[in-house]
Design an enzyme around this catalytic site. Structure first.
Site, PDB file in Angstrom:
ATOM      1  N   ARG A 119       0.845  -1.189   0.000  1.00 18.24           N
ATOM      2  CA  ARG A 119       0.000   0.000   0.000  1.00 18.24           C
ATOM      3  C   ARG A 119       0.884   1.244   0.000  1.00 18.24           C
ATOM      4  NH1 ARG A 119      -3.412  -2.712  -1.561  1.00 18.24           N
ATOM      5  NH2 ARG A 119      -5.590  -2.920  -0.911  1.00 18.24           N
ATOM      6  N   GLU A 126      -3.702   7.449  -6.362  1.00 16.29           N
ATOM      7  CA  GLU A 126      -3.745   6.574  -7.532  1.00 16.29           C
ATOM      8  C   GLU A 126      -4.811   7.039  -8.519  1.00 16.29           C
ATOM      9  OE1 GLU A 126      -3.973   2.454  -6.406  1.00 16.29           O
ATOM     10  OE2 GLU A 126      -2.090   2.543  -5.307  1.00 16.29           O
ATOM     11  N   HIS A 182      -0.562  -0.647  -9.915  1.00 12.40           N
ATOM     12  CA  HIS A 182      -1.303  -1.431  -8.917  1.00 12.40           C
ATOM     13  C   HIS A 182      -1.806  -2.741  -9.532  1.00 12.40           C
ATOM     14  CE1 HIS A 182      -3.561  -0.883  -4.886  1.00 12.40           C
ATOM     15  NE2 HIS A 182      -3.327  -2.167  -5.100  1.00 12.40           N
TER      16      HIS A 182
END
Length: 354
Positions: free
Chosen positions: A259, A288, A307
């Site tokens: 994370r 993001e 991601h």
């Protein structure tokens, strides 16, 4: 008749949930399915109402939950407002390692059981972390883009610019849960010495894996490669920061596929430019997607992916199977395997299940 909402997306589709539930429950149980498709990952997840890492709108979710007893999802935003409008809801099964997209306090107050799917992407995330390590240590991404741009970087074979091997390296893993333990197994197969920092890990189990459990400063001082695998909590926010990053050996490799909030990215461009940090490989970000002017876009020796660590078809299939099994348990009067608010189950027991 049990009404079930499959709130899927473009990774774990509603049909994947529905087929898995039907297989797990069997034909003898009378089920009424409805579906909702969220825009993730075509649109990034974010904060929705009182929850994080969620997708879709609260009004559309409330409409879809009309008369529903069981909901299964990956990203739907079960914000506080949702529970005020869904009196028949009794179970939310979230196919993620943690139900971050559910307001757990509101669910508990409403008497709704929340289950989740620990380990569903452990293999995918572990393999991806190893890939990031190798890409950073051996300049795989950098040399690929340079060669395609017409540059033959023979200087990468000079001693001062040559890469590093995992065999014989000391690798520090911050977090030793389902993902970290798989990463350690692969690293030891490469011949690496593995250190781990995890205040919640079972020391005997870690030692049995051939891994040394250490405090964070000791791990940072001794590791030529550090990889993050912890959960993001208020206590772990910026677990690695400007102060303790200075403990790393010069030229160390840093990997974050867990994370973005675990790592303070602000000091990293300067550390990379000076060679204090040898390379950085990241799959997660504070924002993001990160903004176009983000300084790490312009820093040297950085490998970036959007991601993707958990993005395998097996992860989606496994997620649906885990949640389907928990729904089958619930419908059979049994406690789901992983419950985030067990106090609700303890109160409701079998009578609350059916």
């Amino acid at each position: 008749m049990t009404r079930i909402l499959a709130a899927g997306d473009y990774f774990v589709a509603p049909e994947l949930f529905i087929d898995a539930i039907r297989d797990a429950v069997g034909e003898t149980t009378d089920l009424d399915f409805s579906s909702l498709t969220l825009e993730w990952p075509l649109e990034p997840f974010g904060r929705v109402g009182t929850v994080d890492e969620a997708s879709g709108s609260i009004p559309s979710l409330i409409d879809a939950l009309d008369g529903v007893e069981v909901a299964v999802t990956q990203m739907a935003a079960f914000s506080r407002e949702v529970f005020d409008h869904t009196p028949e809801l009794r179970l939310i099964s979230v196919c993620r390692g943690g139900p971050v997209n559910v307001d757990l306090a509101a669910a508990t107050a409403a008497g709704v059981i929340v289950s989740f799917a620990p380990g569903r992407n452990a293999v995918a995330a572990a393999e991806f972390a190893i890939g990031l390590m190798l890409a950073a240590m051996r300049r795989v991404v950098t040399s690929d883009s340079e060669l395609k741009a017409g540059q033959w970087r023979g200087d990468y074979y000079t001693y001062e610019n040559a890469g590093l091997e995992l065999d014989g390296a000391t690798v520090g893993l911050i977090g030793y849960g389902a993902i970290g333990s798989i990463v350690s197994r692969v690293l030891r197969a490469f011949g690496a010495t593995v250190l781990a920092h995890d205040p919640y890990a079972n020391a005997a189990a870690v030692a049995a894996d051939g891994v040394e459990l250490v405090e964070l400063p000791d791990l940072l001082r001794r590791s030529s490669v550090v990889s993050l695998h912890a959960r993001l909590t208020p206590e772990t926010h910026h677990l690695l920061n400007a102060q303790n990053l200075e403990l790393l050996p010069r030229g160390a490799i840093l990997v974050n596929s867990a994370r973005g909030g675990l790592l303070d990215y602000a000091p990293l461009p300067k550390m990379l430019a000076s060679g204090r940090l040898g390379a950085l490989a990241i799959d997660v970000y504070d924002i993001e997607p990160p903004p176009p002017e983000w300084p790490l876009f312009f820093a040297p020796n950085v490998v970036m992916t959007p991601h993707l660590a958990g993005a395998t078809r097996q992860t989606a299939q496994r997620a649906a199977l885990i949640t389907a099994a928990d729904i089958a348990r619930y419908l059979g009067g049994e406690r789901p395997r992983a419950v985030a608010n067990p106090e609700v189950w303890n109160v409701l027991g079998e009578s609350g299940a059916r």
